[in-house]
Design a protein around this motif. Structure first.
Motif, PDB file in Angstrom:
ATOM      1  N   PHE A   1      38.436  26.419  63.387  1.00  0.00           N
ATOM      2  CA  PHE A   1      38.713  26.501  64.821  1.00  0.00           C
ATOM      3  C   PHE A   1      40.110  27.054  65.073  1.00  0.00           C
ATOM      4  O   PHE A   1      40.314  27.862  65.991  1.00  0.00           O
ATOM      5  CB  PHE A   1      38.560  25.114  65.470  1.00  0.00           C
ATOM      6  CG  PHE A   1      38.831  25.117  66.942  1.00  0.00           C
ATOM      7  CD1 PHE A   1      37.943  25.706  67.819  1.00  0.00           C
ATOM      8  CD2 PHE A   1      39.983  24.540  67.448  1.00  0.00           C
ATOM      9  CE1 PHE A   1      38.188  25.719  69.183  1.00  0.00           C
ATOM     10  CE2 PHE A   1      40.241  24.540  68.807  1.00  0.00           C
ATOM     11  CZ  PHE A   1      39.331  25.128  69.673  1.00  0.00           C
ATOM     12  N   ILE A   2      41.067  26.652  64.253  1.00  0.00           N
ATOM     13  CA  ILE A   2      42.430  27.168  64.388  1.00  0.00           C
ATOM     14  C   ILE A   2      42.460  28.663  64.101  1.00  0.00           C
ATOM     15  O   ILE A   2      43.090  29.428  64.835  1.00  0.00           O
ATOM     16  CB  ILE A   2      43.386  26.396  63.460  1.00  0.00           C
ATOM     17  CG1 ILE A   2      43.505  24.951  63.929  1.00  0.00           C
ATOM     18  CG2 ILE A   2      44.768  27.050  63.432  1.00  0.00           C
ATOM     19  CD1 ILE A   2      44.241  24.037  62.993  1.00  0.00           C
TER      20      ILE A   2
ATOM     21  N   LEU B   1      41.093  30.544  67.075  1.00  0.00           N
ATOM     22  CA  LEU B   1      42.073  30.710  68.150  1.00  0.00           C
ATOM     23  C   LEU B   1      43.125  31.756  67.795  1.00  0.00           C
ATOM     24  O   LEU B   1      43.518  32.571  68.641  1.00  0.00           O
ATOM     25  CB  LEU B   1      42.749  29.379  68.459  1.00  0.00           C
ATOM     26  CG  LEU B   1      41.873  28.297  69.071  1.00  0.00           C
ATOM     27  CD1 LEU B   1      42.662  27.012  69.239  1.00  0.00           C
ATOM     28  CD2 LEU B   1      41.301  28.748  70.394  1.00  0.00           C
TER      29      LEU B   1
ATOM     30  N   GLY C   1      41.483  35.249  67.851  1.00  0.00           N
ATOM     31  CA  GLY C   1      41.212  35.575  69.257  1.00  0.00           C
ATOM     32  C   GLY C   1      42.479  35.981  69.993  1.00  0.00           C
ATOM     33  O   GLY C   1      42.492  36.938  70.759  1.00  0.00           O
ATOM     34  N   GLY C   2      43.575  35.246  69.749  1.00  0.00           N
ATOM     35  CA  GLY C   2      44.855  35.583  70.371  1.00  0.00           C
ATOM     36  C   GLY C   2      45.386  36.921  69.915  1.00  0.00           C
ATOM     37  O   GLY C   2      45.907  37.706  70.713  1.00  0.00           O
TER      38      GLY C   2
ATOM     39  N   ILE D   1      47.665  31.878  76.249  1.00  0.00           N
ATOM     40  CA  ILE D   1      46.323  31.376  76.581  1.00  0.00           C
ATOM     41  C   ILE D   1      45.449  32.533  77.068  1.00  0.00           C
ATOM     42  O   ILE D   1      44.282  32.623  76.710  1.00  0.00           O
ATOM     43  CB  ILE D   1      46.404  30.271  77.665  1.00  0.00           C
ATOM     44  CG1 ILE D   1      47.330  29.157  77.222  1.00  0.00           C
ATOM     45  CG2 ILE D   1      45.024  29.779  78.044  1.00  0.00           C
ATOM     46  CD1 ILE D   1      46.749  28.111  76.344  1.00  0.00           C
TER      47      ILE D   1
ATOM     48  N   ILE E   1      44.307  34.579  74.080  1.00  0.00           N
ATOM     49  CA  ILE E   1      43.229  33.910  73.343  1.00  0.00           C
ATOM     50  C   ILE E   1      41.910  34.053  74.093  1.00  0.00           C
ATOM     51  O   ILE E   1      40.880  34.405  73.503  1.00  0.00           O
ATOM     52  CB  ILE E   1      43.576  32.425  73.099  1.00  0.00           C
ATOM     53  CG1 ILE E   1      44.759  32.319  72.136  1.00  0.00           C
ATOM     54  CG2 ILE E   1      42.375  31.662  72.561  1.00  0.00           C
ATOM     55  CD1 ILE E   1      45.323  30.928  71.994  1.00  0.00           C
TER      56      ILE E   1
ATOM     57  N   ILE F   1      38.605  36.092  72.765  1.00  0.00           N
ATOM     58  CA  ILE F   1      37.319  35.424  72.541  1.00  0.00           C
ATOM     59  C   ILE F   1      36.234  36.024  73.428  1.00  0.00           C
ATOM     60  O   ILE F   1      35.137  36.348  72.958  1.00  0.00           O
ATOM     61  CB  ILE F   1      37.461  33.911  72.766  1.00  0.00           C
ATOM     62  CG1 ILE F   1      38.347  33.317  71.663  1.00  0.00           C
ATOM     63  CG2 ILE F   1      36.100  33.232  72.782  1.00  0.00           C
ATOM     64  CD1 ILE F   1      38.748  31.887  71.885  1.00  0.00           C
TER      65      ILE F   1
END
Length: 84
Positions: free
Chosen positions: A3-4, A7, A10-11, A30, A33, A37
């Motif tokens: 999951f990390i 993120l 995605g960022g 934010i 990210i 995503i």
């Protein structure tokens, strides 16, 4: 741990899309990210899965999808600023 990575990748994809277009993504980190995503989802839906894969992201479709998303969001934000 995945999951990390999800993120982080995605960022990075959202950040690269902003740099390529020369546009700021609203929301800072934010926003990057979220753009990465959602852009990965858009790119995967439109272009399928091809190219190198990092943490469930196919890099090229995700980047192209994020670029499209950042472009559309920047057009919407520009029109909202002109209307106000």
């Amino acid at each position: 741990m995945s999951f990390i990575w999800f993120l982080i990748i995605g960022g990075l994809i959202g950040w690269l899309a902003g740099i390529i277009l020369g546009k700021d993504i609203p929301g800072g980190i934010i926003g990057n990210i979220i753009a990465g995503i959602i852009g990965a989802w858009i790119g995967g839906t439109l272009l399928g899965s091809w190219g190198p894969q990092i943490s469930d992201f196919y890099v090229f479709p995700a980047l192209i999808g994020a670029i499209l998303l950042v472009f559309i969001v920047s057009l919407i934000m520009k029109s909202l600023r002109q209307a106000a």
